[in-house]
Write an enzyme that holds these catalytic residues in place. Structure first.
Site, mmCIF file in Angstrom:
data_model
loop_
_atom_site.group_PDB
_atom_site.id
_atom_site.type_symbol
_atom_site.label_atom_id
_atom_site.label_comp_id
_atom_site.label_asym_id
_atom_site.label_seq_id
_atom_site.Cartn_x
_atom_site.Cartn_y
_atom_site.Cartn_z
ATOM 1 N N HIS A 72 0.844 -1.200 0.000
ATOM 2 C CA HIS A 72 0.000 0.000 0.000
ATOM 3 C C HIS A 72 0.878 1.249 0.000
ATOM 4 O O HIS A 72 1.656 1.470 0.923
ATOM 5 C CB HIS A 72 -0.916 0.025 1.225
ATOM 6 C CG HIS A 72 -2.108 -0.866 1.079
ATOM 7 N ND1 HIS A 72 -3.250 -0.721 1.823
ATOM 8 C CD2 HIS A 72 -2.339 -1.918 0.246
ATOM 9 C CE1 HIS A 72 -4.137 -1.650 1.458
ATOM 10 N NE2 HIS A 72 -3.593 -2.389 0.513
ATOM 11 N N TYR A 200 -9.385 5.644 6.909
ATOM 12 C CA TYR A 200 -9.558 6.051 8.314
ATOM 13 C C TYR A 200 -10.551 7.195 8.313
ATOM 14 O O TYR A 200 -10.291 8.235 7.706
ATOM 15 C CB TYR A 200 -8.240 6.553 8.902
ATOM 16 C CG TYR A 200 -7.227 5.471 9.195
ATOM 17 C CD1 TYR A 200 -7.182 4.846 10.433
ATOM 18 C CD2 TYR A 200 -6.281 5.087 8.248
ATOM 19 C CE1 TYR A 200 -6.230 3.870 10.730
ATOM 20 C CE2 TYR A 200 -5.326 4.109 8.522
ATOM 21 C CZ TYR A 200 -5.309 3.507 9.763
ATOM 22 O OH TYR A 200 -4.376 2.541 10.047
ATOM 23 N N PRO A 292 -5.096 0.761 18.494
ATOM 24 C CA PRO A 292 -4.821 0.244 17.148
ATOM 25 C C PRO A 292 -4.829 1.297 16.033
ATOM 26 O O PRO A 292 -4.503 0.982 14.898
ATOM 27 C CB PRO A 292 -5.956 -0.768 16.928
ATOM 28 C CG PRO A 292 -7.055 -0.317 17.832
ATOM 29 C CD PRO A 292 -6.395 0.313 19.018
HETATM 30 C C1 PHB Z 1 -6.563 -4.153 10.531
HETATM 31 O O1 PHB Z 1 -6.575 -4.411 9.324
HETATM 32 O O2 PHB Z 1 -6.970 -4.970 11.357
HETATM 33 C C2 PHB Z 1 -6.076 -2.821 10.987
HETATM 34 C C3 PHB Z 1 -5.503 -1.959 10.069
HETATM 35 C C4 PHB Z 1 -5.055 -0.714 10.473
HETATM 36 C C5 PHB Z 1 -5.192 -0.330 11.789
HETATM 37 C C6 PHB Z 1 -5.741 -1.197 12.728
HETATM 38 C C7 PHB Z 1 -6.200 -2.457 12.322
HETATM 39 O O3 PHB Z 1 -4.773 0.913 12.190
#
Ligand code: PHB
Ligand code: APR
Length: 389
Positions: A72, A200, A292
């Site tokens: 990516h 996001y 996360p």
């Molecule tokens: C995921 O694909 O599980 C994932 C991707 C990006 C993040 C958190 C989780 O910031």
């Protein structure tokens, strides 16, 4: 039994360390509380920094990853119906790699097993003894018997709830923690991702993230209340809510389907200092947790392993103590920067229960600044692809 490096925990941290050390002829034993299938049943994130990808290559376990991963070059950031893209490769010369933690852990297990590496599953009551002496040892229970392993060094790779951090006396360690007042409800579904890059998304209804594992497997998250349970969210409710939180052009083409996994994760920032006590070294989730939002959990574990691996190799093969003596300092210097980035992204994109209208305006202004400012995008990109080791 005796080994050079006893590793507590057979998650990605412990397995990667074991595999890297084996490549240098250094003997390890891994003690894992659960079964291999249980460890591989956990659904976790899957964004890898290039530093991590390099470590996997050094460890000789990158073949399937190099074949099946997705590269990516950027990500989409949305605020309501406004959206923009941050190009990682343009700003840093480096993309990120999408490859699920589950697959990566499977590759590490396969490699350790193929090389005859010693992994002992379903151990109980692991105890660390004499860590501050030259002769540390670990006791554990297996099939009703108590056993002992002597080692030169012990790596505590046993996650947030493990025994390693707890073995360090409370007057030696200092813990820093922040609990966020929301969780992430995540689902995995056998549907094509809504977009070829991650999205996001900040919205009046809260944060959401569109992610993926491959062309047929999508991972989506929505910010939820800490009092919610996955049972409160039927698949239909989840999809309806996700659609309300992402820009309309994505919502209209989102392919929905039954979830094959659904769970809620709380969000926490946590660091313990120091990461070394005598001959015990903490790595990964055993020492620190990030929310996360910046995809840093697995990647911070990898940088710990990088520093510890090099330190142990220099000491064991050349008698040079510098790397292990500076392990905690070096690992923490990088960890705190990843903590800051994850905290920043979390604060930028989520709705907080006690947030005022002014606070929401501040988030929007910061997102608008990020959208229009090349240097701000470059800063975000550098942190996202991973700061140098
Ligand atoms: C995921 O694909 O599980 C994932 C991707 C990006 C993040 C958190 C989780 O910031
Ligand atoms: N004895 C032996 N094993 C233990 C013990 C114990 N007392 N306690 C925990 N374990 C095992 C767990 O069962 C688990 O398999 O240690 C392992 C720790 O693995 P993870 O929790 O995955 O932690 P780590 O290997 O550091 O992986 C990095 O960062 O943000 C996260 O998703 C990311 O899980 C990833 C982690």
């Amino acid at each position: 039994m005796r080994t050079q490096v006893l590793i507590i925990g057979g998650g990605p941290s412990g397995l990667l360390l074991s595999q890297l050390l084996a490549k240098k002829g250094i003997d390890t034993v891994v003690l894992e509380r659960k079964t291999r299938d249980y460890v591989l049943g956990r659904i976790r994130a899957g964004i890898l920094e290039t530093g991590f990808v390099e470590l996997m290559r050094q460890a000789g376990v990158a073949e399937r990853m190099d074949k099946e991963c997705f590269v990516h070059d950027g990500t989409v950031i949305a605020n309501g119906n406004t959206q923009f893209r941050i190009d990682f490769t343009e700003h840093t010369g480096t993309p990120v790699v999408v490859y699920g933690q589950t697959e990566l852990t499977r590759d590490l297990y396969d490699a350790r097993e193929a090389a005859g590496g010693k992994i002992i599953f379903e151990v109980g009551n692991v105890r660390i003894h004499d860590a501050t002496t030259a002769y540390p040892y670990v006791t554990y229970e297996k099939d009703g018997r108590e056993l002992t392993i002597h080692a030169d060094y012990i790596a505590g790779c046993d996650g947030f709830h493990g025994v390693s951090r707890q073995s360090i006396p409370v007057d030696v360690r200092r813990e820093y923690e922040k609990i966020y007042p929301f969780g992430w409800l995540g689902i995995l579904s056998e549907t094509p991702p809504v977009h070829h890059e991650l999205i996001y998304s900040s919205s009046d209804r809260g944060f959401s993230l569109c992610s993926m594992r491959n062309d047929h497997l999508s991972r989506y998250y929505i910010q939820c209340s800490l009092s919610d349970s996955p049972n409160d969210w039927s698949d239909q409710l989840f999809w309806d809510e996700l659609k309300r939180r992402i820009p309309e052009d994505y919502a209209s083409k989102l392919e929905t389907g039954p979830s094959i996994e659904k769970s809620i994760a709380p969000l926490r920032s946590f660091v313990t200092e120091p990461m070394r006590w005598g001959r015990l070294f903490l790595c990964g989730d055993a020492a620190h947790i990030v929310p996360p939002t910046g995809a840093k959990g697995l990647n911070t574990a990898a940088s710990d392993i990088h520093y510890l691996y090099h330190g142990l190799v220099s000491e064991i093969l050349d008698g040079d103590l510098e790397g292990i003596d500076r392990y905690s300092e070096r690992a923490l210097a990088r960890i705190w920067k990843a903590e800051r980035f994850s905290w920043w992204m979390t604060n930028l994109l989520h709705r907080f229960p006690d947030q005022s209208d002014f606070d929401v305006k501040m988030q929007s202004a910061e997102l608008a600044f990020l959208q229009g400012n090349v240097q701000a995008q470059s800063t975000m990109a550098q942190n996202y692809v991973g700061l140098p080791y």
